[in-house]
Design a protein around this motif. Structure first.
Motif, mmCIF file in Angstrom:
data_model
loop_
_atom_site.group_PDB
_atom_site.id
_atom_site.type_symbol
_atom_site.label_atom_id
_atom_site.label_comp_id
_atom_site.label_asym_id
_atom_site.label_seq_id
_atom_site.Cartn_x
_atom_site.Cartn_y
_atom_site.Cartn_z
ATOM 1 N N GLY A 72 0.824 -1.196 0.000
ATOM 2 C CA GLY A 72 0.000 0.000 0.000
ATOM 3 C C GLY A 72 0.866 1.257 0.000
ATOM 4 O O GLY A 72 2.086 1.188 0.163
ATOM 5 N N GLU A 117 -12.248 2.690 2.384
ATOM 6 C CA GLU A 117 -11.162 2.120 1.592
ATOM 7 C C GLU A 117 -10.880 3.054 0.421
ATOM 8 O O GLU A 117 -11.802 3.644 -0.143
ATOM 9 C CB GLU A 117 -11.584 0.741 1.075
ATOM 10 C CG GLU A 117 -10.533 -0.021 0.318
ATOM 11 C CD GLU A 117 -11.004 -1.417 -0.077
ATOM 12 O OE1 GLU A 117 -10.224 -2.135 -0.718
ATOM 13 O OE2 GLU A 117 -12.155 -1.786 0.255
ATOM 14 N N PRO A 135 -3.570 -0.289 -3.237
ATOM 15 C CA PRO A 135 -4.340 0.215 -2.096
ATOM 16 C C PRO A 135 -3.661 1.407 -1.441
ATOM 17 O O PRO A 135 -2.427 1.510 -1.442
ATOM 18 C CB PRO A 135 -4.378 -0.998 -1.146
ATOM 19 C CG PRO A 135 -3.137 -1.765 -1.458
ATOM 20 C CD PRO A 135 -2.863 -1.553 -2.919
ATOM 21 N N ASN A 181 -2.962 3.464 2.039
ATOM 22 C CA ASN A 181 -2.950 3.282 3.490
ATOM 23 C C ASN A 181 -3.312 4.551 4.249
ATOM 24 O O ASN A 181 -3.922 4.468 5.327
ATOM 25 C CB ASN A 181 -1.551 2.840 3.955
ATOM 26 C CG ASN A 181 -1.154 1.484 3.418
ATOM 27 O OD1 ASN A 181 -2.001 0.626 3.185
ATOM 28 N ND2 ASN A 181 0.139 1.285 3.210
ATOM 29 N N ARG A 197 -9.396 -3.846 2.756
ATOM 30 C CA ARG A 197 -8.922 -4.261 1.433
ATOM 31 C C ARG A 197 -10.028 -5.008 0.675
ATOM 32 O O ARG A 197 -9.745 -5.694 -0.302
ATOM 33 C CB ARG A 197 -7.699 -5.179 1.571
ATOM 34 C CG ARG A 197 -6.458 -4.509 2.132
ATOM 35 C CD ARG A 197 -5.834 -3.574 1.111
ATOM 36 N NE ARG A 197 -4.557 -3.037 1.563
ATOM 37 C CZ ARG A 197 -4.412 -1.923 2.245
ATOM 38 N NH1 ARG A 197 -5.495 -1.203 2.586
ATOM 39 N NH2 ARG A 197 -3.222 -1.488 2.609
ATOM 40 N N TYR A 205 -10.293 -3.872 -2.956
ATOM 41 C CA TYR A 205 -9.028 -4.211 -3.609
ATOM 42 C C TYR A 205 -8.968 -5.694 -3.962
ATOM 43 O O TYR A 205 -8.613 -6.068 -5.085
ATOM 44 C CB TYR A 205 -7.852 -3.839 -2.714
ATOM 45 C CG TYR A 205 -6.520 -4.253 -3.292
ATOM 46 C CD1 TYR A 205 -5.915 -3.504 -4.295
ATOM 47 C CD2 TYR A 205 -5.881 -5.419 -2.860
ATOM 48 C CE1 TYR A 205 -4.699 -3.899 -4.845
ATOM 49 C CE2 TYR A 205 -4.664 -5.810 -3.409
ATOM 50 C CZ TYR A 205 -4.091 -5.050 -4.401
ATOM 51 O OH TYR A 205 -2.898 -5.446 -4.955
#
Length: 266
Positions: A120, A231, A243, A245, A255, A258
């Motif tokens: 991420g 997210e 992704p 963070n 996630r 994702y």
């Protein structure tokens, strides 16, 4: 070296309008196992940009052949294709510019994207805003000074990518990627009819989501909308999906989206 109008060379004429005015368009494709990923979509992107910019390029069959042949030389990597209006006079007028230039190059894949996908990344809000222009919005034209400034500011921070707003304050994209965020089963991505690049992976993800149980929305939203997100993801044709963070102190660990999208974005 670059493949320029079918010949290997390393220079353009000084009067080429790509140099004089940024008068052209480009696309950057992922090469995987010697094949151009999303080849048809990359060609369609270039066609649309040439139509928007009134560039009379017609060597599409030749260009496709060159793209395929160059990809065969590189097991994994990056293929960049530029189409400029070609040589011209001193002024802005495109009159008489009837021989567009096509320029292709290949390079190794970005080494950091693999780590980004696994670990991420962190975003920071860019102080540079994108100008709104519906005639140019969505396409990947050669005028990238905004992105150069965004990148320059980004490199002064500890973040990996920049969250970019347009001149009205709407979330638009990242420096070199598109953006999605999720609240429960609702997925959001910025509208790009006034600014930003409508990336091919963004288009691919929208198509996947529209055929799924996720509810997807293209919206005008401020940066505050991401505070409510569960997210956040970014994407482009090379990453292809990463992704997020954190953004300037706000953190995300989910996630779910994702993991749903990643198998569709290989």
């Amino acid at each position: 070296m670059f493949l320029i109008n079918g010949a290997w060379q390393d220079s353009l004429p000084a009067n080429d309008r790509a140099i004089q005015f940024g008068d052209g368009c480009f696309t950057t494709a992922r090469i995987r196992e010697g094949r151009v990923q999303l080849l048809d979509a990359h060609l369609a992107r270039l066609r649309l940009a040439c139509e928007r910019l009134f560039i009379p390029f017609d060597a599409w069959s030749t260009l496709e052949t060159e793209m395929v042949e160059l990809a065969n030389r590189q097991v994994n990597g990056v293929l960049k294709v530029i189409i400029s209006r070609g040589g011209g006079g001193r002024g802005y007028s495109p009159a008489g510019c009837l021989a567009p230039t096509r320029l292709l190059s290949i390079s190794p894949p970005p080494a950091h994207y693999s780590a980004w996908r696994e670990q991420g990344i962190t975003l920071t809000l860019s102080p540079v805003r994108l100008g709104r222009n519906p005639q140019l919005a969505g396409i990947k034209h050669l005028n990238r000074l905004e992105q150069v400034l965004i990148r320059s500011h980004l490199e002064q921070s500890d973040a990996d990518e920049a969250l970019v707003l347009d001149s009205e304050g709407w979330v638009t994209e990242c420096c070199a990627a598109n953006l999605f965020w999720r609240q429960r089963n609702q997925v959001f991505t910025p509208r790009l009819d006034q600014a930003g690049v409508n990336g091919l992976m963004r288009q691919h993800i929208l198509s996947c989501l529209q055929q799924s149980e996720w509810q997807v929305h293209e919206v005008n939203a401020t940066a505050a909308a991401l505070e409510e997100a569960e997210e956040v993801l970014i994407c482009n044709a090379l990453m292809p999906l990463v992704p997020v963070n954190a953004l300037d102190g706000k953190r995300w660990t989910a996630r779910e989206l994702y993991h749903f999208l990643a198998p569709h974005c290989e």
